[in-house]
Design a protein around this motif. Structure first.
Motif, short mmCIF file in Angstrom:
data_model
loop_
_atom_site.label_atom_id
_atom_site.label_comp_id
_atom_site.label_asym_id
_atom_site.label_seq_id
_atom_site.Cartn_x
_atom_site.Cartn_y
_atom_site.Cartn_z
N LEU A 45 0.83 -1.20 0.00
CA LEU A 45 0.00 0.00 0.00
C LEU A 45 0.87 1.26 0.00
O LEU A 45 1.90 1.31 0.67
N TRP A 47 0.29 5.45 0.42
CA TRP A 47 -0.58 6.60 0.62
C TRP A 47 -0.31 7.63 -0.47
O TRP A 47 0.84 7.88 -0.85
N ASP A 102 -8.18 9.45 14.80
CA ASP A 102 -6.71 9.51 14.87
C ASP A 102 -6.10 9.40 13.49
O ASP A 102 -4.90 9.14 13.34
N ALA A 104 -6.40 7.20 11.25
CA ALA A 104 -6.20 5.87 10.67
C ALA A 104 -7.24 5.71 9.55
O ALA A 104 -8.20 6.46 9.46
N PHE A 105 -7.03 4.72 8.71
CA PHE A 105 -7.90 4.53 7.55
C PHE A 105 -8.96 3.50 7.90
O PHE A 105 -8.72 2.29 7.80
N TRP A 108 -12.74 1.59 3.78
CA TRP A 108 -12.09 1.55 2.46
C TRP A 108 -13.12 1.23 1.39
O TRP A 108 -14.04 0.44 1.60
N SER B 33 -1.18 1.95 13.28
CA SER B 33 -2.39 1.23 12.89
C SER B 33 -1.98 0.01 12.08
O SER B 33 -0.89 -0.04 11.52
N TYR B 35 -3.51 -3.05 9.21
CA TYR B 35 -4.53 -3.37 8.22
C TYR B 35 -4.32 -4.80 7.73
O TYR B 35 -3.18 -5.20 7.48
N GLN B 37 -5.25 -7.46 4.68
CA GLN B 37 -5.73 -7.51 3.30
C GLN B 37 -5.64 -8.94 2.78
O GLN B 37 -4.55 -9.51 2.71
N PRO B 43 -8.22 -3.48 1.92
CA PRO B 43 -7.70 -3.60 3.29
C PRO B 43 -8.81 -3.36 4.32
O PRO B 43 -9.79 -2.66 4.04
N MET B 45 -9.06 -2.29 8.51
CA MET B 45 -8.34 -1.88 9.71
C MET B 45 -8.62 -2.85 10.83
O MET B 45 -9.79 -3.11 11.15
N HIS B 48 -6.07 0.30 15.57
CA HIS B 48 -5.70 1.71 15.43
C HIS B 48 -5.33 2.26 16.80
O HIS B 48 -5.57 1.63 17.83
N GLN B 49 -4.72 3.44 16.80
CA GLN B 49 -4.23 4.04 18.05
C GLN B 49 -3.44 3.01 18.87
O GLN B 49 -3.66 2.87 20.08
N PHE B 86 -0.38 -4.87 7.00
CA PHE B 86 0.39 -3.65 6.81
C PHE B 86 0.28 -2.76 8.05
O PHE B 86 -0.83 -2.54 8.55
N GLN B 88 0.99 1.13 9.70
CA GLN B 88 0.90 2.49 9.15
C GLN B 88 1.03 3.50 10.28
O GLN B 88 0.56 3.27 11.40
N TRP B 90 1.69 8.13 10.81
CA TRP B 90 1.78 9.45 10.18
C TRP B 90 3.10 10.12 10.57
O TRP B 90 3.55 10.02 11.71
N ALA B 95 1.25 10.10 5.44
CA ALA B 95 1.03 8.75 5.95
C ALA B 95 2.07 7.82 5.35
O ALA B 95 2.45 7.95 4.18
N PHE B 97 3.16 3.62 5.08
CA PHE B 97 2.83 2.21 5.28
C PHE B 97 4.12 1.39 5.31
O PHE B 97 5.09 1.69 4.60
#
Lengths: 118, 106
Positions: A45, A47, A102, A104-105, A108, B33, B35, B37, B43, B45, B48-49, B86, B88, B90, B95, B97
């Motif tokens: 992936l 971004w 936050d 995050a994605f 999708w 985070s 993901y 797939q 993908p 999630m 997260h956090q 994956f 991820q 920031w 962002a 990955f």
């Protein structure tokens, strides 16, 4: 169920342009930041771009900066990606993804395929 | 530019616990985070956090993040967990990955 539906992919020659769209349903679209993420065939992936809820803030990956433009129309629950000066290395499935609190994605779309080739 | 490193592949036996790592400079200072797939799918999630599971993600998925390493742990791994994973994070409004880890459930 929340849904994101991308469209607009296809075959484009190098140097050409294309606009991708992402339509959101069953969410208050204006409450969400949104991203474009791409995946080249058989690869991971990557971004591409981010846009804030109101469209004030826009960020881009270095690989597309100056060539791609992200935008949104909250009245139409839609996200866009204008892609110019396309290159072979832009070939990928392009996903739109909403950003959680936050960033995050969290949701999708199913993706739309872009092929850049002569 | 900021980079996240993951092992290309990991294998586990059904019912066992497996951990997938994600390494980046001071990754623990930012949220990570994860993901999942599966082939031909978008993908999803799963964390997260650093350690929060979204609604609908099984409890066997957990996460941690400290120092330079974030970790996704799957306890009691099931065949359905076979997928690419994956990480991820920031970095300065961009962002990033990780390269992805293929989890094989043998």
């Amino acid at each position: 169920e929340v849904q994101l539906l991308e469209s607009g992919g296809g075959l484009v020659q190098p140097g050409g342009s294309l606009r991708l769209s992402c339509a959101a349903s069953r969410i208050t679209f204006s409450n969400y930041s949104v991203n474009w993420v791409r995946q080249a065939p058989g690869k991971g992936l990557e971004w591409v771009s981010f846009i804030s809820t109101s469209g004030t803030y826009k960020y881009y990956a270095d690989s597309v900066k100056g060539r791609f433009t992200i935008s949104r129309d909250n009245s139409k629950n839609s996200l866009y990606l204008q892609m110019d000066s396309l290159r072979a290395e832009d070939t990928a499935v392009y996903f739109c993804a909403t950003g959680s609190i936050d960033h995050a994605f969290d949701i999708w779309g199913q993706g739309t395929m872009l092929t850049v080739s002569s | 530019s900021y980079e996240l490193a993951q092992p290309p592949s990991v294998s586990v036996s059904p019912g066992q616990t497996v951990s997938i790592t994600c390494s980046g400079f001071k990754l623990g200072d930012r949220y990570a985070s994860w993901y999942q797939q599966k082939p031909g799918q978008s993908p999803v999630m799963v964390i997260h956090q650093d350690n929060k599971r979204p609604s609908g993600i099984p409890e066997r998925f957990s996460g941690s993040n400290s120092g330079n390493t974030a970790t996704l742990t799957i306890s009691g791994t099931q065949a359905m967990d076979e997928a690419d994973y994956f990480c991820q994070a920031w970095d300065r409004s961009m962002a990033v990955f990780g390269g992805g880890t293929k989890l094989t459930v043998l």
